[in-house]
Design a protein around this motif. Structure first.
Motif, PDB file in Angstrom:
ATOM      1  N   GLN A   1       0.885  -1.080   0.118  1.00 24.02           N
ATOM      2  CA  GLN A   1       0.044  -0.070   0.047  1.00 24.02           C
ATOM      3  C   GLN A   1       0.731   1.171   0.165  1.00 24.02           C
ATOM      4  O   GLN A   1       0.645   2.143  -0.728  1.00 24.02           O
ATOM      5  N   ALA A   2       1.920   1.238   0.675  1.00 21.10           N
ATOM      6  CA  ALA A   2       2.545   2.378   0.780  1.00 21.10           C
ATOM      7  C   ALA A   2       3.734   2.509  -0.335  1.00 21.10           C
ATOM      8  O   ALA A   2       4.113   3.697  -0.401  1.00 21.10           O
ATOM      9  N   GLY A   3       3.892   1.429  -1.061  1.00 25.42           N
ATOM     10  CA  GLY A   3       4.870   1.562  -2.329  1.00 25.42           C
ATOM     11  C   GLY A   3       6.198   1.984  -1.745  1.00 25.42           C
ATOM     12  O   GLY A   3       6.894   2.860  -2.696  1.00 25.42           O
ATOM     13  N   ILE A   4       6.697   1.407  -0.974  1.00 29.61           N
ATOM     14  CA  ILE A   4       8.297   1.771  -0.564  1.00 29.61           C
ATOM     15  C   ILE A   4       9.082   0.594  -0.933  1.00 29.61           C
ATOM     16  O   ILE A   4       8.703  -0.385  -0.939  1.00 29.61           O
ATOM     17  N   GLU A   5      10.306   0.896  -1.024  1.00 25.98           N
ATOM     18  CA  GLU A   5      11.171  -0.016  -1.377  1.00 25.98           C
ATOM     19  C   GLU A   5      11.620  -0.731  -0.115  1.00 25.98           C
ATOM     20  O   GLU A   5      11.320  -0.260   1.032  1.00 25.98           O
ATOM     21  N   ALA A   6      11.768  -1.914  -0.035  1.00 18.89           N
ATOM     22  CA  ALA A   6      12.013  -3.097   1.085  1.00 18.89           C
ATOM     23  C   ALA A   6      13.012  -2.391   1.909  1.00 18.89           C
ATOM     24  O   ALA A   6      13.282  -2.527   3.077  1.00 18.89           O
ATOM     25  N   ALA A   7      14.252  -1.973   1.334  1.00 16.73           N
ATOM     26  CA  ALA A   7      15.409  -1.466   2.022  1.00 16.73           C
ATOM     27  C   ALA A   7      15.051  -0.027   2.898  1.00 16.73           C
ATOM     28  O   ALA A   7      15.734   0.083   3.909  1.00 16.73           O
TER      29      ALA A   7
END
Length: 425
Positions: A134-140
């Protein structure tokens, strides 16, 4: 366990960051005054947090007669934290930025009979995956996942030692979660999570002694004593729900009779309703949430059965809270978690009256009893701070690059060393 200089440094770094999150923007001088640390120590810790890109310089403020003071603020986009609230009937996850603003939420229902460890782990993995997507962020960018699980928890080994409502004994929960979640994982208990959330952002902020009463399926009390979170020698403090309220009373999941939890937890409230009106349409025998919500609506409408159930529940709750007030002499008692949130002001009013009948006058006069003001799930918020604490511990030596401890999510798991949770300001 004796604390090392590194433990103390990590705790100080955590406290400085906590103050920056709460008071951004702020100066080094203000941070020194708020934390009690020397200005030189604060300047060093601020430098470390700047190097980790968790905070940023944001300009200057005028000072009386001196040179302008540099201001720092939390770098909200410098990373993400996930807090997971595992309850007896649901899993709730929230993803936060570093300013602890909620960016995404996910819920997973857990019907009765779906409480085996592998089933719970599946729900947690699904909820964590959902908030990241949902947040569309990179795993790192995910610095860690704080997980709150009911019962007694060994936070050093990641083991859920005893969860009476599920009959769990020595479940290696973090190892099981690490098979499905690649981020650093940090385990604790909802009593500690609720208490930390209230210390950081809620009704216990600025209070040296506070009790946070967690009212859900299970019941307990998060304790902040002498300015800091009180865990007890085995991280088991706060099991107030399993203190005896009625001799030879209702059978509890823990095996004893008459525990506080059996009268004021959600199943206990359902039993209060069942005893008063066995065929009440407010009772949903297999659905705690539906029953509590029906009670709340009926109380608002003035339904006499619902009003009586809340009054009876408040009598038990008030007696139990009176014991906490007489024993601990706190500045504030906070009613938290989903049952308290749904029953709200009508429950609070009845509890205050019940406490006034039982508590000693002097400690009661010094104590406020309030509902949690936190608008989001306090357990998820508190769990996210455990992930933040773990991230700061994992940062290791001064100047360790942020990408190094973000990359730890690819490891089997990260179990934090025991450390003090920061006190309120």
């Amino acid at each position: 366990m004796k604390r090392t200089s590194r433990d103390i440094r990590t705790a100080n770094r955590y406290e400085v960051l906590r103050q920056i999150i709460a008071e951004s923007p702020t100066s080094r001088q203000e941070l020194a005054a708020a934390t009690g640390l020397s200005l030189a120590t604060v300047a060093t810790l601020v430098g470390e947090l700047l190097e980790l890109r968790m905070i940023t310089e944001v300009g200057f403020e005028d000072s009386a007669g001196g040179r302008p003071r540099g201001l720092v603020s939390v770098n909200a986009s410098g990373g993400a934290l996930i807090g997971v609230d595992i309850a007896e009937t649901y899993v709730h996850a929230e993803l936060f930025d570093l300013a602890l603003n909620v960016l995404a939420r996910a819920n997973e229902d857990m019907p009765p009979g779906e409480s085996r460890p592998e089933q719970v782990v599946g729900h947690v993995a699904a909820a964590v995956g959902s908030v990241v997507a949902q947040a569309g962020i990179e795993a790192a960018r995910v610095l860690g996942v704080g997980v709150s699980v009911p019962g007694q928890v060994d936070r050093d080994t990641g083991v859920a030692e005893y969860a009476p409502n599920w009959d769990w004994h020595d479940v290696p929960l973090l190892d099981l979660l690490a098979e499905h979640i690649a981020y650093p994982l940090h385990l604790d208990n909802p009593l500690r999570a609720c208490a930390v959330a209230e210390l950081w952002f809620g009704a216990a902020r600025g209070r040296g002694d506070a009790v946070v009463v967690n009212l859900g399926t299970g019941v307990g009390a998060g304790l902040a004593l002498g300015g800091g979170l009180h865990r007890g020698v085995s991280n088991s403090a706060g099991e107030w729900g399993h203190t005896t309220l009625v001799l030879d009373g209702r059978l509890c999941h823990c095996g004893n009779h008459g525990c506080v939890e059996t009268y004021i937890g959600a199943p206990g409230i359902m039993q209060n309703l069942r005893e008063l009106s066995p065929r009440s349409t407010l009772l949903h025998p297999e659905d705690q949430t539906a029953t509590i919500e029906a009670l709340a609506r009926a109380v608002a409408a003035g339904d006499p059965v619902a009003v009586k159930v809340v009054q009876d529940t408040a009598r038990y709750l008030g007696a139990g809270i009176s014991d906490l007030i007489n024993l601990l002499n706190p500045e504030v008692v906070v009613l938290s978690s989903w049952v308290a949130a749904r029953l709200g002001e009508p429950l609070l009013d009845e509890v205050r009256q019940a406490v006034a009948r039982h508590a000693l006058r002097r400690p009661l006069a010094a104590t406020e009893i309030v509902l949690s003001p936190i608008p989001t799930d306090p357990v998820s918020l508190g769990a996210a701070t455990f992930a933040l604490e773990g991230a700061l511990q994992s940062a290791g030596q001064r100047g360790a690059p942020q990408k190094e401890w973000a990359r730890q999510g690819t490891a089997k798991r990260t179990v934090p060393a025991r450390s003090r949770t920061a006190p309120p300001s």
